[in-house]
Design a protein around this motif. Structure first.
Motif, PDB file in Angstrom:
ATOM      1  N   ALA A  65       0.809  -1.217   0.000  1.00  0.00           N
ATOM      2  CA  ALA A  65       0.000   0.000   0.000  1.00  0.00           C
ATOM      3  C   ALA A  65       0.843   1.269   0.000  1.00  0.00           C
ATOM      4  CB  ALA A  65      -0.924   0.004   1.220  1.00  0.00           C
ATOM      5  N   LEU A  66       1.988   1.228   0.669  1.00  0.00           N
ATOM      6  CA  LEU A  66       2.814   2.429   0.796  1.00  0.00           C
ATOM      7  C   LEU A  66       3.658   2.629  -0.450  1.00  0.00           C
ATOM      8  CD1 LEU A  66       3.910   2.055   4.511  1.00  0.00           C
ATOM      9  CD2 LEU A  66       2.569   3.946   3.565  1.00  0.00           C
ATOM     10  N   LYS A  67       3.538   3.806  -1.045  1.00  0.00           N
ATOM     11  CA  LYS A  67       4.247   4.112  -2.281  1.00  0.00           C
ATOM     12  C   LYS A  67       5.039   5.404  -2.137  1.00  0.00           C
ATOM     13  CE  LYS A  67       2.052   0.701  -4.316  1.00  0.00           C
ATOM     14  NZ  LYS A  67       2.751  -0.552  -4.674  1.00  0.00           N
ATOM     15  N   ASN A  68       6.199   5.435  -2.788  1.00  0.00           N
ATOM     16  CA  ASN A  68       6.932   6.680  -2.940  1.00  0.00           C
ATOM     17  C   ASN A  68       6.313   7.493  -4.078  1.00  0.00           C
ATOM     18  OD1 ASN A  68       9.172   6.502  -0.944  1.00  0.00           O
ATOM     19  ND2 ASN A  68       9.691   4.667  -2.118  1.00  0.00           N
ATOM     20  N   GLY A  69       6.852   8.682  -4.304  1.00  0.00           N
ATOM     21  CA  GLY A  69       6.272   9.563  -5.306  1.00  0.00           C
ATOM     22  C   GLY A  69       6.331   9.031  -6.720  1.00  0.00           C
ATOM     23  N   ASP A  70       7.195   8.047  -6.988  1.00  0.00           N
ATOM     24  CA  ASP A  70       7.309   7.464  -8.329  1.00  0.00           C
ATOM     25  C   ASP A  70       6.563   6.134  -8.421  1.00  0.00           C
ATOM     26  OD1 ASP A  70       8.991   6.044  -6.656  1.00  0.00           O
ATOM     27  OD2 ASP A  70      10.386   5.553  -8.263  1.00  0.00           O
ATOM     28  N   TRP A  71       5.724   5.835  -7.425  1.00  0.00           N
ATOM     29  CA  TRP A  71       4.943   4.608  -7.341  1.00  0.00           C
ATOM     30  C   TRP A  71       5.764   3.382  -6.946  1.00  0.00           C
ATOM     31  CZ3 TRP A  71      -0.162   4.690  -7.029  1.00  0.00           C
ATOM     32  CH2 TRP A  71      -0.841   5.773  -7.588  1.00  0.00           C
ATOM     33  N   THR A  72       7.035   3.534  -6.629  1.00  0.00           N
ATOM     34  CA  THR A  72       7.801   2.394  -6.133  1.00  0.00           C
ATOM     35  C   THR A  72       7.365   2.097  -4.700  1.00  0.00           C
ATOM     36  OG1 THR A  72       9.597   3.856  -5.396  1.00  0.00           O
ATOM     37  CG2 THR A  72       9.808   2.852  -7.579  1.00  0.00           C
ATOM     38  N   PRO A  73       7.327   0.816  -4.306  1.00  0.00           N
ATOM     39  CA  PRO A  73       6.910   0.475  -2.931  1.00  0.00           C
ATOM     40  C   PRO A  73       7.960   0.904  -1.919  1.00  0.00           C
ATOM     41  CG  PRO A  73       7.707  -1.468  -4.070  1.00  0.00           C
ATOM     42  CD  PRO A  73       7.645  -0.382  -5.110  1.00  0.00           C
ATOM     43  N   PHE A  74       7.511   1.082  -0.700  1.00  0.00           N
ATOM     44  CA  PHE A  74       8.438   1.398   0.378  1.00  0.00           C
ATOM     45  C   PHE A  74       9.449   0.266   0.546  1.00  0.00           C
ATOM     46  CE2 PHE A  74       6.715   4.736   3.531  1.00  0.00           C
ATOM     47  CZ  PHE A  74       6.349   5.585   2.494  1.00  0.00           C
ATOM     48  N   ASP A  75      10.659   0.642   0.921  1.00  0.00           N
ATOM     49  CA  ASP A  75      11.688  -0.333   1.265  1.00  0.00           C
ATOM     50  C   ASP A  75      11.185  -1.196   2.428  1.00  0.00           C
ATOM     51  OD1 ASP A  75      14.939  -0.633   0.983  1.00  0.00           O
ATOM     52  OD2 ASP A  75      14.250  -1.014   3.023  1.00  0.00           O
ATOM     53  N   ILE A  76      11.450  -2.495   2.384  1.00  0.00           N
ATOM     54  CA  ILE A  76      10.935  -3.402   3.413  1.00  0.00           C
ATOM     55  C   ILE A  76      11.453  -3.033   4.802  1.00  0.00           C
ATOM     56  CG2 ILE A  76      12.782  -5.093   3.052  1.00  0.00           C
ATOM     57  CD1 ILE A  76       9.071  -5.731   4.086  1.00  0.00           C
ATOM     58  N   ASP A  77      12.669  -2.496   4.892  1.00  0.00           N
ATOM     59  CA  ASP A  77      13.198  -2.100   6.202  1.00  0.00           C
ATOM     60  C   ASP A  77      12.422  -0.928   6.784  1.00  0.00           C
ATOM     61  OD1 ASP A  77      15.188  -4.057   6.358  1.00  0.00           O
ATOM     62  OD2 ASP A  77      16.576  -2.858   5.176  1.00  0.00           O
ATOM     63  N   THR A  78      11.933  -0.039   5.925  1.00  0.00           N
ATOM     64  CA  THR A  78      11.097   1.054   6.410  1.00  0.00           C
ATOM     65  C   THR A  78       9.752   0.529   6.877  1.00  0.00           C
ATOM     66  OG1 THR A  78      12.173   2.559   4.844  1.00  0.00           O
ATOM     67  CG2 THR A  78      10.121   3.313   5.852  1.00  0.00           C
ATOM     68  N   VAL A  79       9.214  -0.438   6.156  1.00  0.00           N
ATOM     69  CA  VAL A  79       7.955  -1.060   6.570  1.00  0.00           C
ATOM     70  C   VAL A  79       8.114  -1.721   7.937  1.00  0.00           C
ATOM     71  CG1 VAL A  79       6.264  -2.855   6.017  1.00  0.00           C
ATOM     72  CG2 VAL A  79       7.163  -1.403   4.199  1.00  0.00           C
ATOM     73  N   LYS A  80       9.222  -2.430   8.139  1.00  0.00           N
ATOM     74  CA  LYS A  80       9.477  -3.059   9.443  1.00  0.00           C
ATOM     75  C   LYS A  80       9.591  -2.013  10.542  1.00  0.00           C
ATOM     76  CE  LYS A  80      11.915  -7.103   7.577  1.00  0.00           C
ATOM     77  NZ  LYS A  80      13.240  -7.776   7.443  1.00  0.00           N
ATOM     78  N   LEU A  81      10.232  -0.899  10.235  1.00  0.00           N
ATOM     79  CA  LEU A  81      10.342   0.186  11.209  1.00  0.00           C
ATOM     80  C   LEU A  81       8.965   0.674  11.624  1.00  0.00           C
ATOM     81  CD1 LEU A  81      11.847   2.520  12.710  1.00  0.00           C
ATOM     82  CD2 LEU A  81      11.771   3.778  10.540  1.00  0.00           C
ATOM     83  N   LEU A  82       8.084   0.901  10.648  1.00  0.00           N
ATOM     84  CA  LEU A  82       6.740   1.380  10.944  1.00  0.00           C
ATOM     85  C   LEU A  82       5.954   0.351  11.746  1.00  0.00           C
ATOM     86  CD1 LEU A  82       5.917   2.973   7.466  1.00  0.00           C
ATOM     87  CD2 LEU A  82       6.427   4.195   9.599  1.00  0.00           C
ATOM     88  N   MET A  83       6.104  -0.918  11.407  1.00  0.00           N
ATOM     89  CA  MET A  83       5.422  -1.962  12.166  1.00  0.00           C
ATOM     90  C   MET A  83       5.914  -1.988  13.609  1.00  0.00           C
ATOM     91  SD  MET A  83       3.228  -3.469  10.098  1.00  0.00           S
ATOM     92  CE  MET A  83       2.818  -4.918  11.072  1.00  0.00           C
ATOM     93  N   ASN A  84       7.209  -1.848  13.803  1.00  0.00           N
ATOM     94  CA  ASN A  84       7.766  -1.863  15.166  1.00  0.00           C
ATOM     95  C   ASN A  84       7.239  -0.697  15.995  1.00  0.00           C
ATOM     96  OD1 ASN A  84       9.292  -4.173  14.768  1.00  0.00           O
ATOM     97  ND2 ASN A  84      11.124  -3.048  14.128  1.00  0.00           N
TER      98      ASN A  84
END
Length: 211
Positions: A65-84
């Motif tokens: 669901a999380l996208k950068n401005g160019d529609w690329t997905p968020f880096d998985i490490d950033t997703v883990k950070l947000l989950m934590n």
């Protein structure tokens, strides 16, 4: 609450599009009736992310669901950070109440990103990162700044070809990393002289806690 310029044509939503200067955020929402008392717009975003309709958001769902401005997905490490940060009950998933905090957090970082993206390129370069960190109270040496940029710069397959380009998700993680490391150091620097003695386990603890 919405992310300007981040609505696609998915699921019947109006296509306002994305452009290179966008920060990043959530893909377009799907509309369902919210439960009693829930913010309708926030609920529509939650249901858009909760693809399997489980009532919770898993890490893979969040990354899709999380996208950068160019529609690329968020880096998985950033997703883990947000989950934590927002998985406050330790379930491994995000419920609607936790999602509310996550939503606000992403929006706040969007504003920060856009403020420091001085050239509106949709990415943060070394000069812009230094400006952001200085305003946050972290003054890094040129050598440390170069190391930080090298660590968090968007990979070559990203939409930015410049080696200093840091996407929205990686900018957020870089700033959080500096904050966490600084707070850890200050706790260990009990006499406030700018030096600490690390035990082996302390060093590993700091290393493994990095986002």
């Amino acid at each position: 609450m919405a992310f300007a310029g981040h609505y696609g044509a998915q699921h019947g939503a109006a296509n306002a599009g994305r452009f290179s200067g966008d920060a990043g955020g959530f893909a377009a929402p799907r509309h369902q009736a919210p439960p009693h008392g829930a913010d309708p717009q926030l609920w529509s975003w939650f249901t858009a992310v909760d693809a399997d309709r489980s009532g919770h958001i898993s890490p893979p769902e969040l990354q899709r669901a999380l996208k950068n401005g160019d529609w690329t997905p968020f880096d998985i490490d950033t997703v883990k950070l947000l989950m934590n940060i927002f998985d406050t009950d330790g379930s491994g998933n995000i419920d609607f109440n936790e999602f509310s905090g996550l939503w606000r957090y992403i929006q706040e970082w969007q504003h920060v990103f856009r403020h420091f993206d001085a050239d509106q390129s949709g990415a943060i370069d070394g000069t812009e990162l230094r400006s952001a960190l200085n305003q946050f109270g972290y003054e890094l040496s040129p050598e440390l700044l170069r190391l930080l940029v090298a660590k968090y710069a968007t990979p070559p397959d990203g939409y930015q070809s410049h080696q200093e380009a840091i996407s929205f998700d990686r900018f957020m993680r870089a700033c959080v990393s500096v904050k966490q490391l600084t707070e850890t150091f200050r706790k260990l620097d009990t006499d406030k002289d700018g030096w600490v003695n690390f035990s082996y386990e302390q060093f590993l603890g700091v290393f493994f806690s990095l986002p």
